[in-house]
Scaffold this active site. Structure first.
Site, mmCIF file in Angstrom:
data_model
loop_
_atom_site.group_PDB
_atom_site.id
_atom_site.type_symbol
_atom_site.label_atom_id
_atom_site.label_comp_id
_atom_site.label_asym_id
_atom_site.label_seq_id
_atom_site.Cartn_x
_atom_site.Cartn_y
_atom_site.Cartn_z
ATOM 1 N N THR A 163 13.887 -26.158 -29.949
ATOM 2 C CA THR A 163 12.708 -25.454 -30.472
ATOM 3 C C THR A 163 13.078 -24.382 -31.487
ATOM 4 O O THR A 163 12.341 -24.153 -32.449
ATOM 5 C CB THR A 163 11.921 -24.831 -29.304
ATOM 6 O OG1 THR A 163 11.437 -25.890 -28.489
ATOM 7 C CG2 THR A 163 10.747 -23.995 -29.784
ATOM 8 N N SER A 199 16.680 -31.088 -26.841
ATOM 9 C CA SER A 199 17.827 -30.989 -25.926
ATOM 10 C C SER A 199 17.843 -32.076 -24.861
ATOM 11 O O SER A 199 18.884 -32.363 -24.289
ATOM 12 C CB SER A 199 17.893 -29.602 -25.293
ATOM 13 O OG SER A 199 16.860 -29.398 -24.370
ATOM 14 N N THR A 226 15.957 -25.526 -25.060
ATOM 15 C CA THR A 226 16.029 -24.838 -23.771
ATOM 16 C C THR A 226 15.939 -25.782 -22.575
ATOM 17 O O THR A 226 16.344 -25.421 -21.474
ATOM 18 C CB THR A 226 14.901 -23.793 -23.655
ATOM 19 O OG1 THR A 226 13.643 -24.474 -23.760
ATOM 20 C CG2 THR A 226 15.012 -22.736 -24.728
ATOM 21 N N ASP A 227 15.406 -26.994 -22.782
ATOM 22 C CA ASP A 227 15.149 -27.869 -21.635
ATOM 23 C C ASP A 227 16.414 -28.170 -20.832
ATOM 24 O O ASP A 227 16.372 -28.259 -19.602
ATOM 25 C CB ASP A 227 14.514 -29.184 -22.099
ATOM 26 C CG ASP A 227 13.062 -29.015 -22.548
ATOM 27 O OD1 ASP A 227 12.515 -27.910 -22.379
ATOM 28 O OD2 ASP A 227 12.493 -29.990 -23.075
HETATM 29 N N1 ASP Z 1 11.824 -29.408 -25.733
HETATM 30 C C1 ASP Z 1 12.607 -28.405 -26.408
HETATM 31 C C2 ASP Z 1 14.078 -28.780 -26.321
HETATM 32 O O1 ASP Z 1 14.660 -28.622 -25.271
HETATM 33 C C3 ASP Z 1 12.375 -27.115 -25.754
HETATM 34 C C4 ASP Z 1 13.090 -25.946 -26.338
HETATM 35 O O2 ASP Z 1 13.970 -26.055 -27.153
HETATM 36 O O3 ASP Z 1 12.749 -24.838 -25.932
HETATM 37 O O4 ASP Z 1 14.646 -29.219 -27.281
#
Ligand code: ASP
Length: 336
Positions: free
Chosen positions: A17, A60, A92-93
């Site tokens: 993200t 991710s 973050t995932d």
């Molecule tokens: N879906 C995104 C990822 O993990 C979420 C994020 O980056 O916060 O790439």
């Protein structure tokens, strides 16, 4: 300080993200390079002499162990080339997983700091810039040295071993259940609490195998679970090891316990707690499906490691040829 006097920090971007934009202002996807990310943050260049490299541009969920270990090799090369610290940005995932996998193998004193963002760069109150500043501050700080892999997020500093994404949307999504963050970034400086024990780092095989990497499955459980999914893995040989995300202190149904026994006869089986907080039991419960029962059937308790980190530890043990020492490794690495 001029750039030559500043600590050299290498920033590697993997996507997520923090690097996601949208052409029409709607749903976002990865598009920004590492150079875009660092250039967009006012004042970042006054904190460190930055270099930026785009390592991947992925959500991710599409990272895997090989990509993370490639990022590890890149980070090691950056330090060998003179970097005082390294920052990796990613989604973050799965950040709690990558950070832990990196931590198992990061044997250098230079800080390796992982960060990301919950809000994309075009969103009001985007948190990527602040998280990047926190991560660079953390990576450049002499008192971050020797602490293994750290996660800097929302001005908190977490150990890779315990950090978890505990909210799907909030900017304060990262917590270290039970143990809490190890530090904070306050007014441009790091502040750490007590020093913590670091289990010894694992050594990567040399050369790294390009094929035949371990296959370690993560199996959930639920009310009325008869163990069919686990039996499929056992019977088809599609896994080299399994982690079961058990109820409570690592428990399963009596029927699932039978399946655990069948699996443990042919591969390492680790049971962890699906609760997100607290350890697996050792001697508290004695019924079929309890920790005492699962241990007697040859499974190993994950201790304080949550299921996803237990899976990566088992994967790493199998990768490094330490599959015979699974119980000892979890006893050592599954505790604070
Ligand atoms: N879906 C995104 C990822 O993990 C979420 C994020 O980056 O916060 O790439």
């Amino acid at each position: 300080m001029s750039a030559p006097d500043l600590p050299r920090i290498a920033v590697g971007a993997l996507g997520g993200t923090i690097a996601m934009t949208s052409a029409d202002g709607r749903a976002v996807s990865p598009s920004l390079s590492a150079a875009d990310l660092t250039a967009a943050v006012p004042g970042l260049a006054t904190l460190a002499d930055l270099s930026a490299e785009t390592l991947a541009m992925l959500p991710s969920g599409s990272l895997d162990e090989s990509i993370v270990l490639s990022a590890l090799a890149w980070a090691r090369a950056a330090v060998a080339g003179g970097a005082a610290g390294v920052v990796l940005t990613q989604g973050t995932d799965t950040l709690e997983e990558s950070a832990y996998l990196l931590d198992l193998f990061w044997d250098l004193p230079e800080p390796l700091v992982v960060t990301g963002a919950m809000r994309s760069p075009q969103a009001p109150g985007a948190d990527g810039p602040a998280n990047l500043v926190a991560a660079v501050t953390c990576a450049a700080a002499p008192d971050s040295r020797g602490r293994g892999v750290l996660v800097a997020f929302d001005d908190q500093i977490h150990l890779a071993r315990w950090v978890a994404k505990t909210d799907s949307i909030s900017t304060g999504a990262f917590r270290s259940p039970v143990f809490g963050p190890v530090g904070r970034v306050v007014e441009g400086a790091t502040v750490y609490g007590a020093t913590v024990r670091h289990p010894a780092r694992l050594a990567l095989p040399d050369p790294m195998p390009v094929a035949g990497l371990p296959r370690v499955a993560l199996v959930g459980t639920h009310l009325g679970d008869g163990g069919a999914l686990l039996d499929v893995l056992t019977e088809t040989g599609r896994a080299d090891g399994v982690v079961v995300a058990g109820f409570g202190a690592g428990h399963v149904s009596a029927a699932m316990a039978e399946a655990v026994g069948r699996a443990a006869a042919v591969m390492p089986v680790v049971f962890a707690s699906r609760t997100g907080s607290g350890p697996t039991g050792r001697a508290m419960y004695g019924y079929p499906g309890s920790e005492v029962d699962l241990l007697a059937r040859g499974a190993v308790g994950a201790g304080w490691l949550p299921p996803v980190k237990a899976r990566l530890l088992l994967w790493s043990l199998l990768l490094t040829g330490l599959g015979g020492g699974v119980a000892e490794a979890f006893a050592d690495r599954g505790r604070p």
